[in-house]
Motif scaffolding. Structure first.
Motif, PDB file in Angstrom:
ATOM      1  N   VAL A  34       0.790  -1.192   0.139  1.00 11.57           N
ATOM      2  CA  VAL A  34       0.067  -0.045  -0.045  1.00 11.57           C
ATOM      3  C   VAL A  34       0.820   1.212  -0.124  1.00 11.57           C
ATOM      4  CG1 VAL A  34      -1.802   1.193   1.277  1.00 11.57           C
ATOM      5  CG2 VAL A  34      -1.818  -1.160   1.163  1.00 11.57           C
ATOM      6  N   LEU A  35       0.850   2.169  -0.998  1.00 10.84           N
ATOM      7  CA  LEU A  35       1.075   3.438  -0.976  1.00 10.84           C
ATOM      8  C   LEU A  35       0.721   4.502  -0.288  1.00 10.84           C
ATOM      9  CD1 LEU A  35       3.477   5.179  -2.511  1.00 10.84           C
ATOM     10  CD2 LEU A  35       2.058   5.576  -4.121  1.00 10.84           C
ATOM     11  N   VAL A  36       1.289   5.086   0.579  1.00 10.74           N
ATOM     12  CA  VAL A  36       0.617   6.213   1.494  1.00 10.74           C
ATOM     13  C   VAL A  36       1.327   7.415   0.978  1.00 10.74           C
ATOM     14  CG1 VAL A  36      -0.184   6.856   4.004  1.00 10.74           C
ATOM     15  CG2 VAL A  36       0.227   4.321   3.327  1.00 10.74           C
ATOM     16  N   ASP A  89      -9.818   1.028  -4.644  1.00 11.33           N
ATOM     17  CA  ASP A  89      -8.367   0.857  -4.188  1.00 11.33           C
ATOM     18  C   ASP A  89      -7.793   2.165  -3.645  1.00 11.33           C
ATOM     19  OD1 ASP A  89      -8.653  -1.914  -5.026  1.00 11.33           O
ATOM     20  OD2 ASP A  89      -7.774  -1.569  -7.064  1.00 11.33           O
ATOM     21  N   ILE A  90      -8.373   3.094  -3.565  1.00 11.46           N
ATOM     22  CA  ILE A  90      -7.962   4.383  -3.214  1.00 11.46           C
ATOM     23  C   ILE A  90      -8.824   4.787  -1.918  1.00 11.46           C
ATOM     24  CG2 ILE A  90      -7.460   6.728  -3.517  1.00 11.46           C
ATOM     25  CD1 ILE A  90      -6.982   6.094  -6.494  1.00 11.46           C
ATOM     26  N   GLU A  91      -8.217   4.803  -0.850  1.00 13.00           N
ATOM     27  CA  GLU A  91      -8.936   5.230   0.379  1.00 13.00           C
ATOM     28  C   GLU A  91      -8.229   6.663   0.779  1.00 13.00           C
ATOM     29  OE1 GLU A  91      -8.865   4.146   5.206  1.00 13.00           O
ATOM     30  OE2 GLU A  91      -7.579   2.858   3.877  1.00 13.00           O
ATOM     31  N   VAL A  92      -9.314   7.627   1.178  1.00 14.34           N
ATOM     32  CA  VAL A  92      -8.893   8.953   1.608  1.00 14.34           C
ATOM     33  C   VAL A  92      -8.910   8.705   3.234  1.00 14.34           C
ATOM     34  CG1 VAL A  92      -9.889  11.233   1.824  1.00 14.34           C
ATOM     35  CG2 VAL A  92     -10.193   9.961  -0.267  1.00 14.34           C
ATOM     36  N   VAL A  93      -7.811   8.669   3.695  1.00 13.23           N
ATOM     37  CA  VAL A  93      -7.669   8.324   5.112  1.00 13.23           C
ATOM     38  C   VAL A  93      -8.097   9.736   6.125  1.00 13.23           C
ATOM     39  CG1 VAL A  93      -5.909   7.915   6.979  1.00 13.23           C
ATOM     40  CG2 VAL A  93      -5.631   7.189   4.920  1.00 13.23           C
ATOM     41  N   PHE A  94      -7.599  10.763   5.547  1.00  9.19           N
ATOM     42  CA  PHE A  94      -8.298  12.036   6.244  1.00  9.19           C
ATOM     43  C   PHE A  94      -8.239  13.286   5.158  1.00  9.19           C
ATOM     44  CE2 PHE A  94      -3.841  12.246   7.598  1.00  9.19           C
ATOM     45  CZ  PHE A  94      -3.312  13.558   6.963  1.00  9.19           C
ATOM     46  N   GLY A  95      -9.028  14.211   5.372  1.00  9.23           N
ATOM     47  CA  GLY A  95      -9.148  15.257   4.465  1.00  9.23           C
ATOM     48  C   GLY A  95     -10.067  15.427   3.447  1.00  9.23           C
ATOM     49  N   VAL A 105      -3.057   4.100  -1.611  1.00 12.91           N
ATOM     50  CA  VAL A 105      -3.221   3.354  -2.738  1.00 12.91           C
ATOM     51  C   VAL A 105      -2.750   1.863  -2.696  1.00 12.91           C
ATOM     52  CG1 VAL A 105      -2.905   3.259  -5.255  1.00 12.91           C
ATOM     53  CG2 VAL A 105      -3.054   5.474  -4.298  1.00 12.91           C
ATOM     54  N   THR A 106      -3.874   0.737  -2.744  1.00  9.86           N
ATOM     55  CA  THR A 106      -3.493  -0.474  -2.745  1.00  9.86           C
ATOM     56  C   THR A 106      -3.269  -1.224  -4.008  1.00  9.86           C
ATOM     57  OG1 THR A 106      -5.420  -0.665  -0.996  1.00  9.86           O
ATOM     58  CG2 THR A 106      -4.445  -2.751  -2.022  1.00  9.86           C
ATOM     59  N   ASN A 107      -1.795  -1.582  -4.074  1.00  7.94           N
ATOM     60  CA  ASN A 107      -1.342  -2.524  -5.214  1.00  7.94           C
ATOM     61  C   ASN A 107      -1.545  -1.558  -6.362  1.00  7.94           C
ATOM     62  OD1 ASN A 107      -0.876  -4.764  -3.982  1.00  7.94           O
ATOM     63  ND2 ASN A 107      -3.033  -5.628  -4.053  1.00  7.94           N
ATOM     64  N   PRO A 108      -0.864  -0.509  -6.238  1.00  8.45           N
ATOM     65  CA  PRO A 108      -0.618   0.437  -7.597  1.00  8.45           C
ATOM     66  C   PRO A 108      -0.088  -0.381  -8.796  1.00  8.45           C
ATOM     67  CG  PRO A 108       1.033   1.298  -5.825  1.00  8.45           C
ATOM     68  CD  PRO A 108       0.145   0.031  -5.535  1.00  8.45           C
ATOM     69  N   LYS A 109      -0.449  -0.332  -9.986  1.00  8.07           N
ATOM     70  CA  LYS A 109       0.110  -0.819 -11.117  1.00  8.07           C
ATOM     71  C   LYS A 109       1.180  -0.375 -11.783  1.00  8.07           C
ATOM     72  CE  LYS A 109      -3.177  -4.329 -10.866  1.00  8.07           C
ATOM     73  NZ  LYS A 109      -3.524  -4.182  -9.366  1.00  8.07           N
TER      74      LYS A 109
END
Length: 116
Positions: A34-36, A89-95, A105-109
């Protein structure tokens, strides 16, 4: 003796902070697959594009008005295409309702060039 050690530790901390400033702050990292990353958004722009990092955030301009989170939704759809993933596959954690955001971003290609 303790004062001398404290002075040395303070000096090392200052050098580390200076190096961090010169090298740019950490604005993205990996948590497994996961890319943060942190974003500084600019809504209502003429063009939607990924900009350059600024301190600990990546600047991204979005061609959508910031009304009820629509600019964030537009941003997520845009980034899904840039990373080659689905919107889910993209999560907005905050904001979600703010220009300062954190996304996962989970498993970016693929990765945009700014991440390399």
């Amino acid at each position: 003796m303790a004062k001398k050690r404290k002075k040395q530790e303070d000096k090392i901390a200052k050098v580390n902070k200076l190096q961090e400033y010169k090298n740019g702050r950490k604005w993205f990292w990996w948590e497994g697959n996961v890319l943060v990353f942190n974003i500084l958004g600019k809504p209502s722009s003429k063009v939607t594009k990924i900009g350059k990092p600024l301190r600990n955030q990546l600047r991204i301009s979005v061609a959508s008005a910031p009304i009820n989170g629509k600019a964030t939704d537009y941003l997520v759809k845009f980034l899904a295409g840039e990373f080659g993933v689905k919107v889910k596959d993209i999560e907005v954690v905050f904001g979600r309702m703010n220009v300062n955001k954190q996304l996962k971003v989970t498993n970016p290609k693929k990765l945009p060039s700014v991440f390399k």
